[in-house]
Write a protein that holds these residues in place. Structure first.
Motif, PDB file in Angstrom:
ATOM      1  N   PHE A  42      -5.645  -6.457   9.626  1.00  0.00           N
ATOM      2  CA  PHE A  42      -5.676  -5.533   8.446  1.00  0.00           C
ATOM      3  C   PHE A  42      -5.168  -4.006   8.691  1.00  0.00           C
ATOM      4  O   PHE A  42      -4.370  -3.589   7.825  1.00  0.00           O
ATOM      5  N   VAL A  43      -5.378  -3.363   9.560  1.00  0.00           N
ATOM      6  CA  VAL A  43      -4.609  -2.027   9.820  1.00  0.00           C
ATOM      7  C   VAL A  43      -3.362  -2.200  10.073  1.00  0.00           C
ATOM      8  O   VAL A  43      -2.586  -1.254   9.551  1.00  0.00           O
ATOM      9  N   LEU A  44      -2.977  -3.186  10.754  1.00  0.00           N
ATOM     10  CA  LEU A  44      -1.145  -3.405  10.995  1.00  0.00           C
ATOM     11  C   LEU A  44      -0.637  -3.657   9.777  1.00  0.00           C
ATOM     12  O   LEU A  44       0.582  -3.239   9.584  1.00  0.00           O
ATOM     13  N   LEU A  45      -1.424  -4.300   8.800  1.00  0.00           N
ATOM     14  CA  LEU A  45      -0.645  -4.737   7.402  1.00  0.00           C
ATOM     15  C   LEU A  45      -0.638  -3.489   6.524  1.00  0.00           C
ATOM     16  O   LEU A  45       0.512  -3.602   5.822  1.00  0.00           O
ATOM     17  N   THR A  46      -1.557  -2.697   6.679  1.00  0.00           N
ATOM     18  CA  THR A  46      -1.624  -1.570   5.658  1.00  0.00           C
ATOM     19  C   THR A  46      -1.207  -0.398   6.127  1.00  0.00           C
ATOM     20  O   THR A  46      -0.992   0.532   5.457  1.00  0.00           O
ATOM     21  N   LEU A  47      -0.924  -0.275   7.511  1.00  0.00           N
ATOM     22  CA  LEU A  47      -0.420   0.957   8.196  1.00  0.00           C
ATOM     23  C   LEU A  47       0.807   1.554   7.669  1.00  0.00           C
ATOM     24  O   LEU A  47       0.773   2.545   7.391  1.00  0.00           O
TER      25      LEU A  47
ATOM     26  N   PHE B 193      -2.019  -1.756  -2.176  1.00  0.00           N
ATOM     27  CA  PHE B 193      -1.634  -2.092  -0.701  1.00  0.00           C
ATOM     28  C   PHE B 193      -3.329  -2.688  -0.041  1.00  0.00           C
ATOM     29  O   PHE B 193      -3.078  -3.740   0.817  1.00  0.00           O
ATOM     30  N   VAL B 194      -4.140  -2.176  -0.433  1.00  0.00           N
ATOM     31  CA  VAL B 194      -5.457  -2.417   0.236  1.00  0.00           C
ATOM     32  C   VAL B 194      -5.862  -3.780  -0.358  1.00  0.00           C
ATOM     33  O   VAL B 194      -6.352  -4.872   0.271  1.00  0.00           O
ATOM     34  N   VAL B 195      -5.628  -3.852  -1.709  1.00  0.00           N
ATOM     35  CA  VAL B 195      -5.981  -5.550  -2.430  1.00  0.00           C
ATOM     36  C   VAL B 195      -4.958  -6.545  -1.515  1.00  0.00           C
ATOM     37  O   VAL B 195      -5.493  -7.403  -1.385  1.00  0.00           O
ATOM     38  N   ALA B 196      -3.678  -6.045  -1.177  1.00  0.00           N
ATOM     39  CA  ALA B 196      -2.778  -7.092  -0.857  1.00  0.00           C
ATOM     40  C   ALA B 196      -3.395  -7.440   0.626  1.00  0.00           C
ATOM     41  O   ALA B 196      -3.354  -8.684   1.177  1.00  0.00           O
ATOM     42  N   GLY B 197      -3.664  -6.448   1.535  1.00  0.00           N
ATOM     43  CA  GLY B 197      -4.499  -6.709   2.594  1.00  0.00           C
ATOM     44  C   GLY B 197      -5.617  -7.628   2.648  1.00  0.00           C
ATOM     45  O   GLY B 197      -5.942  -8.560   3.458  1.00  0.00           O
ATOM     46  N   TRP B 198      -6.617  -7.226   1.462  1.00  0.00           N
ATOM     47  CA  TRP B 198      -7.854  -8.053   1.313  1.00  0.00           C
ATOM     48  C   TRP B 198      -7.393  -9.525   1.192  1.00  0.00           C
ATOM     49  O   TRP B 198      -8.067 -10.401   1.894  1.00  0.00           O
ATOM     50  N   LEU B 199      -6.379 -10.031   0.851  1.00  0.00           N
ATOM     51  CA  LEU B 199      -6.014 -11.276   0.139  1.00  0.00           C
ATOM     52  C   LEU B 199      -5.531 -11.806   1.493  1.00  0.00           C
ATOM     53  O   LEU B 199      -5.687 -13.055   1.453  1.00  0.00           O
TER      54      LEU B 199
ATOM     55  N   ALA C  11       0.064 -15.670  -4.807  1.00  0.00           N
ATOM     56  CA  ALA C  11       0.493 -15.220  -6.082  1.00  0.00           C
ATOM     57  C   ALA C  11      -0.034 -13.609  -6.334  1.00  0.00           C
ATOM     58  O   ALA C  11       0.550 -13.027  -6.963  1.00  0.00           O
ATOM     59  N   LEU C  12      -1.571 -13.611  -6.170  1.00  0.00           N
ATOM     60  CA  LEU C  12      -2.069 -12.339  -6.269  1.00  0.00           C
ATOM     61  C   LEU C  12      -1.427 -11.545  -5.392  1.00  0.00           C
ATOM     62  O   LEU C  12      -1.395 -10.208  -5.612  1.00  0.00           O
ATOM     63  N   TYR C  13      -1.107 -11.627  -4.287  1.00  0.00           N
ATOM     64  CA  TYR C  13      -0.583 -10.947  -3.282  1.00  0.00           C
ATOM     65  C   TYR C  13       0.734 -10.160  -3.828  1.00  0.00           C
ATOM     66  O   TYR C  13       1.264  -9.056  -3.512  1.00  0.00           O
ATOM     67  N   ARG C  14       1.615 -11.031  -4.317  1.00  0.00           N
ATOM     68  CA  ARG C  14       2.783 -10.563  -4.997  1.00  0.00           C
ATOM     69  C   ARG C  14       2.560  -9.696  -6.144  1.00  0.00           C
ATOM     70  O   ARG C  14       3.501  -8.773  -6.144  1.00  0.00           O
ATOM     71  N   LEU C  15       1.690  -9.990  -6.595  1.00  0.00           N
ATOM     72  CA  LEU C  15       1.199  -9.034  -7.999  1.00  0.00           C
ATOM     73  C   LEU C  15       0.923  -7.670  -7.655  1.00  0.00           C
ATOM     74  O   LEU C  15       1.304  -6.948  -8.127  1.00  0.00           O
ATOM     75  N   SER C  16       0.168  -7.593  -6.597  1.00  0.00           N
ATOM     76  CA  SER C  16      -0.205  -6.480  -6.051  1.00  0.00           C
ATOM     77  C   SER C  16       0.779  -5.627  -5.382  1.00  0.00           C
ATOM     78  O   SER C  16       0.999  -4.375  -5.530  1.00  0.00           O
ATOM     79  N   LEU C  17       1.659  -6.395  -4.653  1.00  0.00           N
ATOM     80  CA  LEU C  17       2.939  -5.656  -4.192  1.00  0.00           C
ATOM     81  C   LEU C  17       3.779  -5.129  -5.315  1.00  0.00           C
ATOM     82  O   LEU C  17       4.394  -4.373  -5.100  1.00  0.00           O
ATOM     83  N   ARG C  18       3.835  -6.088  -6.153  1.00  0.00           N
ATOM     84  CA  ARG C  18       4.946  -5.573  -7.409  1.00  0.00           C
ATOM     85  C   ARG C  18       4.080  -4.287  -8.082  1.00  0.00           C
ATOM     86  O   ARG C  18       5.022  -3.534  -8.386  1.00  0.00           O
ATOM     87  N   ARG C  19       2.821  -4.206  -8.044  1.00  0.00           N
ATOM     88  CA  ARG C  19       2.303  -2.948  -8.849  1.00  0.00           C
ATOM     89  C   ARG C  19       2.508  -1.718  -7.800  1.00  0.00           C
ATOM     90  O   ARG C  19       2.732  -0.764  -8.164  1.00  0.00           O
TER      91      ARG C  19
ATOM     92  N   ALA D 116       5.001  -1.358  -5.564  1.00  0.00           N
ATOM     93  CA  ALA D 116       6.387  -1.100  -5.588  1.00  0.00           C
ATOM     94  C   ALA D 116       6.903   0.155  -6.361  1.00  0.00           C
ATOM     95  O   ALA D 116       7.851   0.670  -6.088  1.00  0.00           O
ATOM     96  N   ARG D 117       5.940   0.440  -7.255  1.00  0.00           N
ATOM     97  CA  ARG D 117       6.486   1.491  -8.077  1.00  0.00           C
ATOM     98  C   ARG D 117       6.480   2.962  -7.445  1.00  0.00           C
ATOM     99  O   ARG D 117       6.974   3.883  -7.711  1.00  0.00           O
ATOM    100  N   TRP D 118       5.448   2.929  -6.256  1.00  0.00           N
ATOM    101  CA  TRP D 118       5.320   4.187  -5.646  1.00  0.00           C
ATOM    102  C   TRP D 118       6.441   4.308  -4.431  1.00  0.00           C
ATOM    103  O   TRP D 118       6.380   5.340  -3.864  1.00  0.00           O
ATOM    104  N   LEU D 119       7.255   3.251  -4.067  1.00  0.00           N
ATOM    105  CA  LEU D 119       8.000   3.360  -2.984  1.00  0.00           C
ATOM    106  C   LEU D 119       9.320   4.019  -3.457  1.00  0.00           C
ATOM    107  O   LEU D 119       9.878   3.844  -4.559  1.00  0.00           O
TER     108      LEU D 119
END
Length: 260
Positions: free
Chosen positions: A140-145, A181-187, A247-255, A257-260
């Motif tokens: 999880f740390v490596l995914l969200t870092l 990002f945290v939700v995406a890591g959780w999933l 699918a939920l992971y993709r939705l979380s990343l799409r949300r 992405a507006r901060w990138l």
């Protein structure tokens, strides 16, 4: 590569779907799914996998999110040390890890004998949660870092100029920005946990071992007493859970992405 993917992923998935609905007497129906639903052992395995995935994802998030944030605030030397440690731990998740925990906190484990205390059986629900945290938290740390770099220091300085407290900054800026990002890591941790087989297989011989979907699939394939259709149904269930989580992971990343 497309042919390789088709041969090892698409064709087996289609075969599993076929075997899920194919009946022994010919034709197609839901009889195989009904058998799994009516089997208390299979239901216990499904519930155990979902519960283990939920608890692991939640614990990994609760421990890993603050740990990732602390690592981002470290100097280069400290950051390099912890990243190396996390990389090693996240990749050490096979049968060797299970045996290591048996030797550490098993009935005759080193820590058990040294402290004179009784730890939960490594194959039980509580014991599996201890073992799985070893590689899920680093993962999880490596995914969200990398995502934590989105939160810029300039935003916190601007909040301080506007007389916002640290709590207000995290409530109105920090947490809303990082939550996708945290939700995406959780999933991802949830999906990874319910699909783990090697560690669960090594722990399955322990007293009071937890029933899991992957273990039921393995048992069915080894014995084939009840036919391979049970394994097909459980495998398709795992596929559906993975697809839904992705699918939920993709939705979380799409949300996010507006901060990138």
């Amino acid at each position: 590569m497309l042919l390789f993917t088709f041969a090892l992923l698409v064709l087996p998935a289609l075969r599993l779907v076929h075997d899920t609905f194919a009946l022994r007497g010919g034709g197609y129906g839901l009889a195989n799914i009904v058998k799994v639903i009516e089997n208390p052992v299979d239901l216990r395995a499904i519930g155990g996998s979902l519960a283990l995935g939920f608890v692991q994802a939640t614990l990994a998030t609760a421990i890993g999110a603050p740990a990732a944030w602390l690592i981002t605030r470290m100097r280069l030397g400290g950051k390099a040390f912890w990243l190396s440690l996390m990389n090693v731990a996240s990749n050490f998740a096979g049968i060797g890890l299970a045996f290591g925990f048996v030797a550490l906190i098993g009935a005759t484990g080193m820590l058990t004998l040294l402290l004179g205390v009784s730890f939960p059986s490594v194959g039980s629900f509580s014991g599996m949660n201890i073992v799985y945290l070893y590689f899920n938290v680093p993962m999880f740390v490596l995914l969200t870092l990398p995502a934590l770099s989105v939160l810029k220091d300039d935003w916190q300085e601007a909040a301080e100029v506007c007389r916002a407290t640290r709590l207000q900054f995290w409530r109105h800026v920090g947490i809303p920005v990082l939550s996708p990002f945290v939700v995406a890591g959780w999933l991802l941790v949830f999906t990874w946990t319910i699909g783990v087989y090697a560690v669960a297989y090594a722990l399955a011989s322990s007293p009071g071992a937890q029933k899991l979907i992957t273990l039921q699939i393995g048992t069915t394939l080894e014995s084939s007493v009840f036919g391979f259709e049970r394994a097909a149904v459980l495998s398709v269930l795992l596929m559906l859970l993975a697809v839904g989580a992705t699918a939920l992971y993709r939705l979380s990343l799409r949300r996010a992405a507006r901060w990138l």
